[in-house]
Design a protein around this motif. Sequence first.
Motif, PDB file in Angstrom:
ATOM      1  N   THR A 107       1.370  19.391  34.979  1.00  0.00           N
ATOM      2  CA  THR A 107       1.868  19.375  36.350  1.00  0.00           C
ATOM      3  C   THR A 107       1.029  18.437  37.216  1.00  0.00           C
ATOM      4  O   THR A 107      -0.185  18.556  37.278  1.00  0.00           O
ATOM      5  N   GLY A 119       2.396  23.914  34.605  1.00  0.00           N
ATOM      6  CA  GLY A 119       1.886  23.730  33.256  1.00  0.00           C
ATOM      7  C   GLY A 119       0.712  22.767  33.266  1.00  0.00           C
ATOM      8  O   GLY A 119       0.338  22.227  34.318  1.00  0.00           O
ATOM      9  N   LYS A 121       9.860  26.815  31.830  1.00  0.00           N
ATOM     10  CA  LYS A 121       9.189  25.755  31.075  1.00  0.00           C
ATOM     11  C   LYS A 121       9.329  24.420  31.783  1.00  0.00           C
ATOM     12  O   LYS A 121       8.405  23.620  31.821  1.00  0.00           O
TER      13      LYS A 121
END
Length: 90
Positions: A59, A56, A51
């Motif tokens: 990013t 993600g 995580k």
Amino acid sequence: DGRFVLSRAHLLTAAMNARHRHGVGKMKTRTLHSELIYCLSAGRSIDGAFKRFGLGPETSQLIVVSFSDIEAVDAVHALMSEPESAAKGG
């Protein structure tokens, strides 16, 4: 996510730790690359490491690591293992 890697030393230490665990058969994850992400984290949760350090939607910085040149990794490890005065040349 490269934003959370604190320094070059942080990344190299995690890479060496992942490579060592791979070499002795003590990995906590399934692959060398996922072990690197796990070793970047201060916690001991694989899910938490992914995580924080995985890709993600937020990013904005990416770090690419290759373990294909083991001799180069060993050379860096040797340099990092030298006493500080020897590494500075005196």
